[in-house]
Scaffold this active site. Structure first.
Site, mmCIF file in Angstrom:
data_model
loop_
_atom_site.group_PDB
_atom_site.id
_atom_site.type_symbol
_atom_site.label_atom_id
_atom_site.label_comp_id
_atom_site.label_asym_id
_atom_site.label_seq_id
_atom_site.Cartn_x
_atom_site.Cartn_y
_atom_site.Cartn_z
ATOM 1 N N GLU A 282 -27.012 -16.397 -22.548
ATOM 2 C CA GLU A 282 -25.623 -16.846 -22.676
ATOM 3 C C GLU A 282 -25.061 -16.464 -24.062
ATOM 4 O OE1 GLU A 282 -23.217 -17.737 -21.025
ATOM 5 O OE2 GLU A 282 -21.917 -18.968 -22.275
ATOM 6 N N LYS B 212 -10.294 -13.915 -16.201
ATOM 7 C CA LYS B 212 -10.951 -15.229 -16.115
ATOM 8 C C LYS B 212 -11.459 -15.522 -14.707
ATOM 9 C CE LYS B 212 -11.835 -19.333 -17.940
ATOM 10 N NZ LYS B 212 -13.011 -19.359 -18.815
ATOM 11 N N ARG C 173 -5.906 -14.104 -14.878
ATOM 12 C CA ARG C 173 -6.443 -13.314 -13.768
ATOM 13 C C ARG C 173 -6.390 -11.812 -14.038
ATOM 14 N NH1 ARG C 173 -6.550 -16.868 -9.352
ATOM 15 N NH2 ARG C 173 -7.016 -15.149 -7.973
ATOM 16 N N TRP D 21 -5.211 -6.741 -12.985
ATOM 17 C CA TRP D 21 -6.525 -6.355 -13.502
ATOM 18 C C TRP D 21 -6.897 -5.124 -12.690
ATOM 19 C CZ3 TRP D 21 -11.548 -5.592 -11.771
ATOM 20 C CH2 TRP D 21 -12.523 -5.491 -12.786
ATOM 21 N N ASN E 229 -3.443 -8.733 -4.708
ATOM 22 C CA ASN E 229 -4.639 -9.116 -5.454
ATOM 23 C C ASN E 229 -5.814 -8.861 -4.519
ATOM 24 O OD1 ASN E 229 -6.684 -10.476 -6.814
ATOM 25 N ND2 ASN E 229 -5.990 -12.496 -6.162
ATOM 26 N N GLY E 230 -6.767 -8.026 -4.950
ATOM 27 C CA GLY E 230 -7.926 -7.739 -4.090
ATOM 28 C C GLY E 230 -8.205 -6.248 -4.045
ATOM 29 N N HIS F 273 -43.066 -6.659 -24.302
ATOM 30 C CA HIS F 273 -43.088 -5.808 -23.113
ATOM 31 C C HIS F 273 -41.973 -4.775 -23.147
ATOM 32 C CE1 HIS F 273 -46.222 -8.284 -21.411
ATOM 33 N NE2 HIS F 273 -45.531 -9.331 -21.817
ATOM 34 N N LYS G 92 -21.862 -14.099 -24.528
ATOM 35 C CA LYS G 92 -20.691 -14.566 -25.278
ATOM 36 C C LYS G 92 -20.331 -13.568 -26.370
ATOM 37 C CE LYS G 92 -19.519 -16.959 -23.425
ATOM 38 N NZ LYS G 92 -19.530 -17.730 -22.211
ATOM 39 N N GLU H 256 -18.973 -10.186 -24.910
ATOM 40 C CA GLU H 256 -17.691 -10.170 -24.212
ATOM 41 C C GLU H 256 -16.495 -10.356 -25.138
ATOM 42 O OE1 GLU H 256 -17.910 -14.586 -22.116
ATOM 43 O OE2 GLU H 256 -16.726 -13.080 -21.124
ATOM 44 N N CYS I 295 -6.105 -10.262 -10.690
ATOM 45 C CA CYS I 295 -4.670 -10.060 -10.489
ATOM 46 C C CYS I 295 -4.074 -11.393 -10.058
ATOM 47 C CB CYS I 295 -4.307 -9.028 -9.427
ATOM 48 S SG CYS I 295 -4.964 -7.395 -9.738
HETATM 49 O O1 M6R Z 1 -15.115 -18.920 -12.472
HETATM 50 P P1 M6R Z 1 -16.592 -18.672 -12.478
HETATM 51 O O2 M6R Z 1 -17.355 -19.700 -13.205
HETATM 52 O O3 M6R Z 1 -17.135 -18.445 -11.089
HETATM 53 O O4 M6R Z 1 -16.764 -17.309 -13.270
HETATM 54 C C1 M6R Z 1 -18.019 -16.707 -13.391
HETATM 55 C C2 M6R Z 1 -18.014 -15.641 -14.467
HETATM 56 O O5 M6R Z 1 -17.056 -14.660 -14.185
HETATM 57 C C3 M6R Z 1 -17.738 -16.222 -15.856
HETATM 58 O O6 M6R Z 1 -18.637 -17.221 -16.190
HETATM 59 C C4 M6R Z 1 -17.800 -15.107 -16.924
HETATM 60 O O7 M6R Z 1 -19.097 -14.618 -17.031
HETATM 61 C C5 M6R Z 1 -17.290 -15.619 -18.265
HETATM 62 N N1 M6R Z 1 -16.319 -14.706 -18.790
HETATM 63 C C6 M6R Z 1 -18.344 -15.734 -19.300
HETATM 64 O O8 M6R Z 1 -17.845 -16.232 -20.494
#
Ligand code: M6R
Length: 608
Positions: free
Chosen positions: A480, A603, A27, A74, A98-99, A503, A484, A487, A2
């Site tokens: 990763e 983000k 946010r 959010w 926010n929170g 396994h 990617k 998401e 947020c």
């Molecule tokens: O701002 P930060 O690097 O602390 O954020 C960590 C994660 O929220 C962030 O890397 C998230 O996993 C990304 N959306 C991945 O692409």
């Protein structure tokens, strides 16, 4: 998550509030709203979904007023509907938050029993309802604000308007960041300095537990006990972070293609390219003396940390304890005060990472921050800041921040190795020479692989599940890749250590399951090839990402092979990130998803 903003001034505010919200949309983008006081009356406009819906609403029904607060949401408690959108109104009080108010259920029950009628399913509404109750009980505005802050528990950045005071915004912070901006006869509030960049660069950050009364010409700041406190004013450089997409379709695409340039910039900060040496690391952390290193982070930043662990252990012979921050903070890890801890975060505001940092600080460890946002809370609370210098990353999916985090971690690990005597001068020069080659090689790869990736992405976009495999540093990279892809394309994907295949995950292999194998021709290559044989024997469709040497020696019948240049082991994770990122990007484009703002994500994750 947020984003909140506020303006108290002498010119109309609603358009500027929405403009500031646009810079906070990273946010959260579930709903948005704005409230102002005009002619002694509070009024608001709210809309579900992205900010353009709120803008359209304001076009139909503009909001006058020279004081106002606004919010982009959010959702945590309550669906992302207009009814649950902030600002929340109760009896002449407007609140944006926010929170998470952790004791909201208990407070809500108590207020409901006393006759309060709640209009939303949010935790935030208890703030407005509590303030209204305290006012009805006869408290003044400041007294009510202070009493409310002592009653609620949890994480908050708050901005509050009282209808009977059209010249003041009250604000409070505990956890999520909140900045006060000083203007000329106007004052501002924002979740970060970038939101306020067009208005002012004169910024005061509230500390946890602070609350403030913000008028047109200044702010009075108090601690949670009500004592007046002074917080420093900073000249913010956030204006430099205001960017557009250029000629790219999405910020993510732009950020992928920026990598050669930003990596070169980041490396320039840590290595001397003429002498091929690592620049001395400063005195925040003495890597020569620390017995171990703890690393904590979330999401992509955690995966960068996992690759960093391989490097610190290999080059500096430094044992690394690493965990995702949401586990790290609660695991009650026995930590030695002689050790150091590194926290990796693009935003520098991730709630769990910040909590892990504070846990380590309480245990006496030296704290290092590998961050992109240098004015962030994580940076401000660290003993040593290692900026990744990636520039603003707007796409929710992290790309250039990941590779810049890796470049910085690689330089730190080499520097630590030199300090500990585990890397010789010749080895340092060879490793730094490889790092210096990286921007050029990245540029070549980006210029050559796109057609192949696009072709392959079209096929991936038809799949339901995808498996990524890798060994060594390619294992975190496999995770990763899966992160990617899922998401931004919403295709289910998992990343596994190739050796773990037998396994369990091998049970998933059939002719419908693409298996993306990340395998540079390194010391693990032959073992990874054996794992690929196991996949092939079960009809799995292999997409091999390897280098020229790996492609030459592999006799496997793969569905596709993406061939990259042969590179030194230390830069392979950064180079191999490029096809991994592009595969996710183009698959998402084929699927027609919202690449830069994928569903349900934000983000900056400022709640746990
Ligand atoms: O701002 P930060 O690097 O602390 O954020 C960590 C994660 O929220 C962030 O890397 C998230 O996993 C990304 N959306 C991945 O692409």
């Amino acid at each position: 998550m947020c984003g909140i903003v506020g303006i108290v001034g002498h010119q109309p505010v609603s358009e500027r509030l929405v403009d500031a919200l646009k810079r906070l949309e990273y946010r959260g983008y579930d709903s948005a709203g704005v409230a102002t006081i005009h002619d002694g009356a509070l009024d608001r406009r709210r809309a579900e979904g992205k900010l353009f819906n709120l803008e359209a609403r304001l076009k139909e029904e503009p909001l006058a007023g020279t004081i106002g607060i606004a919010h982009t949401r959010w959702a945590t408690h309550g669906a992302p509907t207009e009814r649950n959108a902030h600002p929340h109104f109760t009896d002449g009080i407007a609140v944006v938050h926010n929170g998470i108010i952790e004791n909201f259920a208990e407070v809500k029950d108590e207020l409901s029993a006393a006759g309060a009628a709640f209009q939303t399913e949010t935790d935030t509404e208890v703030v407005a309802q509590l303030l209204a109750k305290y006012r009805r009980d006869g408290m003044g505005r400041r007294e009510a604000m202070h009493a409310m802050l002592r009653r609620v528990r949890g994480a908050y950045a708050l901005a509050v308007l009282f209808e009977d005071d059209p010249s003041t915004i009250m604000a409070a912070r505990n956890g999520p960041p909140l900045a006060i901006g000083h203007g000329n006869g106007e004052m501002f509030l924002g979740s970060d300095a970038i939101a306020l960049a067009p208005f002012t660069n004169d910024i005061t950050y509230l500390n946890d537990g602070d609350w403030a009364v913000v008028g047109k010409t200044g702010a009075h700041i108090f601690d949670i006990d009500g004592n007046v406190v002074t917080r420093p004013r900073h000249v913010s450089t956030a204006a430099a972070y205001m960017v557009d997409k250029g000629n790219h379709r999405h910020f993510m695409e732009k950020e992928i293609y920026e990598q050669p340039e930003v990596i070169a910039h980041a490396l320039g900060h840590y290595v001397n390219f003429i002498q091929n040496r690592v620049t001395p690391l400063g005195d925040g952390i003495d890597f020569a003396k620390v017995p171990s290193l703890a690393i904590s982070a979330c999401g992509t930043a955690y995966l960068a940390g996992l690759i960093g662990k391989y490097w610190f252990e290999r080059y500096a012979r430094l044992p690394v304890e690493i965990d995702v921050a949401s586990e790290f903070r609660y695991r009650e890890i026995p930590l030695s005060p002689q050790s150091a801890a590194l926290f990796i975060s693009q935003s520098g505001e991730t709630a769990d990472t910040l909590a892990s940092l504070r846990y380590c600080k309480e245990h006496g460890l030296k704290i290092g921050a590998v961050v992109n946002a240098r004015e962030s809370t994580i940076a401000r609370e660290s003993d040593a800041v290692f900026p990744i210098l990636a520039g603003p990353e707007i796409g929710v999916a992290s790309t250039k921040a990941f590779t810049c985090q890796l470049a910085v971690l690689a330089a730190l690990a080499i520097g630590a190795g030199r300090a500990r005597g585990t890397v010789s001068e010749e080895e340092e020069q060879a490793l730094v020479h490889s790092l210096a080659e990286m921007p050029r090689i990245m540029g070549e790869v980006l210029n050559s692989i796109q057609p192949k990736i696009e072709h392959l992405s079209r096929e991936l976009s038809k799949c339901r599940d995808v498996l990524y495999l890798g060994r060594g540093t390619s294992f975190p990279l496999a995770m990763e890749g899966a992160l990617k892809l899922k998401e931004i394309s919403y295709i289910h994907a998992e990343g596994y250590a190739a050796g773990e295949l037998k396994h369990g995950p091998i049970a998933l292999i059939d002719e419908n399951m693409p298996v993306i194998v990340i395998a540079p021709h390194d010391r693990f290559f032959d073992k990874t090839v054996s794992n690929m044989q196991e996949v092939a024997a079960r009809g799995g469709r292999i997409i091999l990402i390897t280098d020229a040497r790996g492609a030459a020696v592999s006799t496997l019948d793969t569905m596709h092979t993406i061939v990259l240049p042969e590179v030194d082991e230390i830069i392979a994770p950064m180079i191999f990130s490029l096809p991994v990122q592009l595969l996710a990007y183009h698959t998402a484009v084929f699927m027609g998803t919202d690449v830069d703002q994928p569903r349900n994500l934000a983000k900056s994750v400022t709640v746990e």
